[in-house]
Design an enzyme around this catalytic site. Structure first.
Site, PDB file in Angstrom:
ATOM      1  N   CYS A 301      -3.576   8.343  -1.938  1.00 39.83           N
ATOM      2  CA  CYS A 301      -2.475   8.787  -1.083  1.00 39.83           C
ATOM      3  C   CYS A 301      -1.952  10.191  -1.404  1.00 39.83           C
ATOM      4  O   CYS A 301      -1.725  10.969  -0.472  1.00 39.83           O
ATOM      5  CB  CYS A 301      -1.346   7.760  -1.026  1.00 39.83           C
ATOM      6  N   ARG A 330      -8.154   3.690 -12.897  1.00 42.95           N
ATOM      7  CA  ARG A 330      -6.878   3.196 -13.406  1.00 42.95           C
ATOM      8  C   ARG A 330      -7.143   2.626 -14.795  1.00 42.95           C
ATOM      9  O   ARG A 330      -8.045   1.810 -14.969  1.00 42.95           O
ATOM     10  CB  ARG A 330      -6.309   2.093 -12.506  1.00 42.95           C
ATOM     11  N   GLN A 348     -12.186   2.315  -2.555  1.00 40.14           N
ATOM     12  CA  GLN A 348     -11.600   1.466  -1.524  1.00 40.14           C
ATOM     13  C   GLN A 348     -11.970   1.993  -0.145  1.00 40.14           C
ATOM     14  O   GLN A 348     -12.286   3.165   0.000  1.00 40.14           O
ATOM     15  CB  GLN A 348     -10.076   1.504  -1.611  1.00 40.14           C
ATOM     16  N   ASP A 350     -10.074   3.005   1.946  1.00 41.20           N
ATOM     17  CA  ASP A 350      -8.682   3.418   1.987  1.00 41.20           C
ATOM     18  C   ASP A 350      -8.416   4.301   3.204  1.00 41.20           C
ATOM     19  O   ASP A 350      -9.298   5.026   3.651  1.00 41.20           O
ATOM     20  CB  ASP A 350      -8.426   4.246   0.721  1.00 41.20           C
ATOM     21  N   HIS A 352      -4.831   6.425   5.217  1.00 40.10           N
ATOM     22  CA  HIS A 352      -3.399   6.601   5.409  1.00 40.10           C
ATOM     23  C   HIS A 352      -3.156   7.099   6.825  1.00 40.10           C
ATOM     24  O   HIS A 352      -3.815   8.033   7.261  1.00 40.10           O
ATOM     25  CB  HIS A 352      -2.844   7.577   4.370  1.00 40.10           C
ATOM     26  N   LYS A 431       5.662  -4.624   4.030  1.00 39.49           N
ATOM     27  CA  LYS A 431       4.202  -4.687   4.070  1.00 39.49           C
ATOM     28  C   LYS A 431       3.707  -6.001   4.671  1.00 39.49           C
ATOM     29  O   LYS A 431       4.467  -6.970   4.788  1.00 39.49           O
ATOM     30  CB  LYS A 431       3.630  -4.516   2.665  1.00 39.49           C
ATOM     31  N   HIS A 477      -0.092   2.883   4.468  1.00 44.24           N
ATOM     32  CA  HIS A 477      -1.224   2.709   3.558  1.00 44.24           C
ATOM     33  C   HIS A 477      -1.958   1.476   4.076  1.00 44.24           C
ATOM     34  O   HIS A 477      -1.314   0.452   4.299  1.00 44.24           O
ATOM     35  CB  HIS A 477      -0.790   2.375   2.136  1.00 44.24           C
TER      36      HIS A 477
END
Length: 602
Positions: A301, A330, A348, A350, A352, A431, A477
């Site tokens: 992000c 991580r 991911q 992923d 946005h 969420k 997200h």
RNA sequence: GCCGAGGUAGCUCAGUCGGUAGAGCAGCUGAUUCGUAAUCAGCAGGUCGUGGGUUCAAGUCCCAUCCUCGGCUCCA
């Protein structure tokens, strides 16, 4: 109300309530058994959980798995004694004194925590001795210990008092209990099945991936696993681009300023891999000097914030949807790493979405369609949860009202049933969570949709609205697979390694009956290869039975068996992994069949 | 990170009281040319996770360390 029926309202069904009561009661029986064996054991809490129960126990000696049969034996005695569960109301001070005198410091702490004048106690008087086991407990319980016959203790582990790592470490004993012998056996069978499907066993067996102790928490994707990874990632990228996303690649390593701006440095630093930019040798006082600190991104992000902020944006551009399969790192605690489901390096699907408040509902509704389609393609069902504002939230109520309203509207439009988890949202926005169910009925968290009002503010993002003034965009997200690593782990277990043709890294194995058919076998192999099939050729001089057995173990969907008959007729003899011997097929018909099944169904 | 368990051949595992490291499968070589879930024979394969220590002698006992596994959310 009868003592044994107290608390019924909190459960969805009589069945769930009865199981809870049974499990919680068996936890008491286990506590009593443990206290018989270790009289100085300090009892903490012993709740019922999904499929069973546990009890946390403070004890200087360690309870090991070898002790479980002894405990079970003692429990069986207690069940046989058929002790009643008797409820009593005690004055809180009296109870505290009693527990303090009996060395039960955790119970004393619990009573203090409740702050009530009275507490309830459950007693298990034994006919055979003067011994009365009693425990602080809200209840309810089954009438007698004789109701808890079908249990089994499963494992021991460590757990912290009140889940707090600074507090005492306790020993947690897990068990399961069911109303009938059959249900217990079924549950144990399910555990065995799950073990057989474990991706950590199947993955290396099928040469999908490997792990090495020099790269803890990061997978090596071997050719077959990489094929699956790549199939999923390429298709997902294509699907998203078709749906109006832009796909980007962004850096892995950043100046820590990026994470100071995003808030990760303050709130997530312990999970960041970071190092000094200067050249250092081992033993140098690395990060104490004045060189710049670099960190590996844990999420995409912040990068996408930079991309949005790099240009003056107009409301006409919105929504801007940025897709990124960037590699993330991580630094998870070493003790939490596990196979592909808990890793330090992953990617991911992923993205946005930068949009205005009034675009949220449309965007989320579109996502619901995508998610439905994709999980349907894997034969997986899911449940949807809407998590609303928590107590310590950022942003005013009007904004939250609008955002929660937009999510609810999108969910309604999707026609999906959903449950609301009040107060379970993140501090930066509400969420939608998805519990995806695999073939064994186990729930996995993969897809997620999270609204974020804060990050765009932290990065000072704005766009020019139709009113010619600056507005802050909302960020969504969202991920559908979530991490590819975890999702592939779920798929391996969902399919037990027997992937559908479109996902199988080896779709067909051509095998010869004898040397005489090598030439025809080779032709078949080439024809399949030319048609884009993932095909291999077993031209070894093993017997056909051996080849089939070996191929079956690798869970290849189709075997094409080539002998002299096929040579004469120009056909292939096909054996399907799922349906067995299919008999002779014309080569073209077989190629068509495989090519058809190789189509990605989403 | 913390508590507990484990780490012996590529895989699955055996290894007694401290006394010369074993099996099956896989691998390699050869023979076999075979029709739908294991053809036969031979060979090779090991710093017993790693580093220290005790001992005449350590896979085995002690200490440290790494990795893997079960947990550390379910609140009497």
């Amino acid at each position: 109300m009868e003592d044994h029926e107290k608390g019924r309202d909190a459960f969805e069904s009589d069945e769930a309530f009865k199981l809870h009561r049974l499990r919680h009661s068996t936890a008491h029986i286990m506590a009593q058994a443990i206290q018989r064996l270790w009289p100085h054991a300090k009892l903490a809490i012993g709740p019922s959980i999904e499929d069973g129960f546990y009890y946390d126990i403070g004890l200087p000696e360690t309870i090991s798995e070898e002790d479980l049969p002894r405990i079970e034996q003692q429990m069986k005695k207690i069940v046989k004694e058929n002790q009643p569960f008797e409820r009593e109301e005690w004055d809180a001070e009296t109870a505290k004194t009693w527990f303090a005198e009996h060395g039960q410091k955790y119970k004393v702490e619990l009573i203090e925590g409740f702050g009530d004048d009275t507490v309830s106690i459950y007693k298990n008087p034994s006919k055979k001795s003067d011994d009365v086991f009693l425990d602080l407990c809200r209840g309810p319980h089954v009438p007698r210990t004789g109701n808890c016959k079908h249990f089994k203790l499963l494992k021991v582990s460590g757990a912290y008092w009140r889940a707090d790592a600074t507090k005492d470490q306790l020993q947690r004993v897990y068990g399961t209990v069911w109303s009938t012998r059959e249900e217990l056996d079924q549950y144990l069978f399910r555990l065995e099945e799950a073990k057989k499907r474990d991706h950590r066993r199947i993955g290396p067996q099928l040469d999908l991936f490997m792990l090495h102790e020099w790269a803890p928490g990061s997978a090596f994707w071997l050719p077959k696993g990489e094929h699956i990874y790549n199939t999923l990632s390429t298709r997902m990228r294509g699907l998203l681009v078709d749906n109006g996303y832009m796909s980007v690649k962004t850096p892995l390593v950043f100046d820590k300023s990026l994470f100071e701006t995003s808030g990760h440095w303050a709130h997530y630093q312990e999970n960041l891999f970071h190092f000094a930019e200067g050249h250092h040798l081992e033993g140098d006082s690395d990060e104490e000097d004045d060189s710049r600190i670099l960190a590996m991104k844990p999420m995409n992000c912040p990068c996408h914030m930079l991309i949005f902020g790099a240009k003056k944006r107009s409301y006409r551009e919105l929504p801007i949807r940025i897709h990124d399969q960037g590699v993330l790192h991580r630094n998870e605690l070493s003790g939490t790493l596990s196979g592909l489901t808990r890793v330090r390096q992953f990617q991911q699907d992923d993205a946005h979405i930068f949009c205005s408040e009034d675009q949220i509902a449309d965007e989320v509704a579109d996502l619901m369609v995508l998610i439905d389609k994709i999980y349907g393609a894997f034969g997986m069902t899911f449940e949807v949860y809407l998590s609303t504002r928590p107590e310590d939230k950022l942003g005013d109520d009007a904004l939250w009202d609008q955002a929660e309203g937009a999510l609810a509207e999108a969910l309604k439009r999707s026609g999906k049933e959903y449950k609301v988890k009040e107060g379970d949202g993140a501090f930066y926005g509400p969420k939608i969570d998805f519990d995806v169910y695999d073939a064994l009925g186990r729930a996995h968290q993969c897809a997620t949709i999270q609204l974020d009002f804060q990050l765009p503010r932290r990065f000072n993002l704005s766009y020019v609205g139709a009113d010619n003034s600056a507005h802050t965009p909302v960020v969504i997200h969202r991920a559908i697979f979530g991490s590819f690593e975890r999702f592939i782990a779920v798929l391996i277990e969902h399919y037990a390694g027997a992937f559908p043709v479109w996902l199988a890294p080896e779709q067909v194995r051509v095998m010869t009956v004898s040397e005489k058919s090598l030439e025809h076998g080779s032709k078949v192999y080439e024809a399949l290869k030319a048609a884009g099939v993932q095909v291999t050729f077993d031209d070894s001089d093993n017997k056909i039975g051996y080849k089939i057995r070996e191929c079956h173990g690798k869970k290849v969907p189709y075997m094409a068996i080539i002998g002299e008959k096929e040579l004469e007729a120009g056909t292939v003899s096909v054996r399907s992994r799922d349906e067995g011997d299919l008999g002779s097929l014309a080569l073209e018909a077989f190629v068509l069949r495989v090519a058809g099944e190789a189509q990605i169904p989403f």
